[in-house]
Write a protein that holds these residues in place. Structure first.
Motif, mmCIF file in Angstrom:
data_model
loop_
_atom_site.group_PDB
_atom_site.id
_atom_site.type_symbol
_atom_site.label_atom_id
_atom_site.label_comp_id
_atom_site.label_asym_id
_atom_site.label_seq_id
_atom_site.Cartn_x
_atom_site.Cartn_y
_atom_site.Cartn_z
ATOM 1 N N TYR A 7 -58.676 40.604 1.340
ATOM 2 C CA TYR A 7 -58.496 42.060 1.239
ATOM 3 C C TYR A 7 -59.359 42.758 2.293
ATOM 4 N N GLU A 64 -54.890 35.839 -1.714
ATOM 5 C CA GLU A 64 -54.873 37.055 -0.885
ATOM 6 C C GLU A 64 -56.146 37.878 -1.092
ATOM 7 N N ARG A 65 -56.663 37.845 -2.332
ATOM 8 C CA ARG A 65 -57.871 38.622 -2.636
ATOM 9 C C ARG A 65 -59.064 38.246 -1.761
ATOM 10 N N ASN A 119 -60.991 39.056 -11.588
ATOM 11 C CA ASN A 119 -61.305 40.040 -10.562
ATOM 12 C C ASN A 119 -62.640 40.707 -10.865
ATOM 13 N N GLU A 146 -65.811 43.587 -9.420
ATOM 14 C CA GLU A 146 -66.095 44.774 -8.596
ATOM 15 C C GLU A 146 -67.584 44.787 -8.293
ATOM 16 N N PHE A 154 -64.586 45.129 -0.753
ATOM 17 C CA PHE A 154 -63.766 43.917 -0.712
ATOM 18 C C PHE A 154 -64.531 42.636 -0.373
ATOM 19 N N GLY A 172 -57.720 46.376 2.381
ATOM 20 C CA GLY A 172 -57.326 46.585 0.990
ATOM 21 C C GLY A 172 -56.314 45.561 0.528
ATOM 22 N N PRO A 173 -55.799 45.739 -0.702
ATOM 23 C CA PRO A 173 -54.890 44.762 -1.296
ATOM 24 C C PRO A 173 -53.605 44.546 -0.493
ATOM 25 N N TRP A 174 -53.170 43.301 -0.468
ATOM 26 C CA TRP A 174 -51.914 42.902 0.148
ATOM 27 C C TRP A 174 -51.465 41.640 -0.577
ATOM 28 N N THR A 175 -50.224 41.236 -0.372
ATOM 29 C CA THR A 175 -49.742 39.974 -0.942
ATOM 30 C C THR A 175 -48.849 39.272 0.068
#
Lengths: 198, 198
Positions: A36, A32-33, B177, B179, A188, A41-44
């Protein structure tokens, strides 16, 4: 003059999915990353994505569809997207590369075509003077690169190391020179658009 | 507080060398393109690089060495660089990770250390409050990532598909992860600096 652009998202270690991708887990474990940036943004897969691309990500998406008169994708991507609920979402003719063109649904605006070269030929006809976007998956993009169809390659690099999965350049053994055309970055993704040097 | 940064250059398909790397062909077939950015433009192993980094590439190099109080590299990189003619070129203490510390030359400012962890320990002592730069090769960077030593990972992506060679993330099976910290681009590379998310 029609320009053919291919676009796809990879992790920093070059994967287009995490490990164990499949139905209901299309981008693989932790994949999922990768997307994003697509959903703001983040989700799953548990909670479903809800948002939309914003900022540099939206700019990149909008630019990617500007001037596009036809889209070509692989059957795998069509299935992974669950046929977008049965309706071509691109607003322009969509060609799906498949070994089984007879599987085409009678409605929804999907043209199933046997083979990439034929799909590109039909997409050129449909696009007229406009451009063609190849949306993936990886196999279709590798085929298109090998066949010399690709004028621009747009790679979105998500800030994640996945440690496994399917690699964009798996089994790709040609060397190619690229030139930088555009660069955008959000929290992202880093979106690098390359021209294929001729 | 000492920060540990690792930096390396890859092709778009993730290789740190082209095929057939070895003595006199350190970056492999066609691998010179990986380091055009280091030398301000095209060069080959036949004609030797002559120039220096300019513009965004110079800015990236300068920022990469600012505040650095010690450098750690692998034995392979030391050999590939032909020991920089016998003199540590970094201007700060240099630690070379090797299984054979007794091979250390008596002059030139090279500290040979058996094992990455010990090299990092000695580099921290030498750096004091300053930072540590891990210069490669890929194996040392993978080890440092696995051991959790790395605070920042700086990846220069050269605009080339090599189609073969040694992959930075070969055999690396952890997920991490990242950034975005910084971004620079020249005609010869896209320099993305990541922070490791904790």
């Amino acid at each position: 003059m029609t320009m053919v652009a291919a676009a796809i998202t990879i992790s920093l270690d070059g994967y287009i999915t995490g490990p164990n991708d499949g139905p209901g887990n299309g981008l693989g474990d932790g994949g999922e990353r990768l997307h994003y940036w697509v959903f703001g943004g983040p989700w799953t897969y548990e909670s479903e994505p809800k948002g939309e691309a914003t900022g540099a990500d939206k700019e990149y998406l909008d630019e990617g569809m500007t001037g596009v008169g036809a889209v070509v994708i692989g059957r795998g991507m069509y299935e992974a997207a669950d046929a977008w609920g049965g309706e071509n979402p691109f607003g322009v003719p969509l060609f799906v590369v498949t070994h089984h063109p007879d599987d085409a649904p009678s409605e929804g605006g999907f043209s199933f075509v046997d083979g990439l070269d034929e799909a590109i030929t039909q997409a050129r006809r449909a696009a007229g003077d406009m451009d063609i976007s190849i949306g993936g998956g990886a196999d279709v993009i590798r085929q298109a690169l090998r066949a010399g169809h690709v004028d621009e390659l747009a790679i979105s690099i998500a800030p994640v190391i996945l440690g496994g999965g399917k690699r964009l350049f798996d089994g790709f053994e040609q060397t190619m020179n690229l030139e930088h055309k555009a660069l955008l970055q959000s929290p992202f993704a880093t979106h690098i658009t390359y021209r294929l040097a001729r």
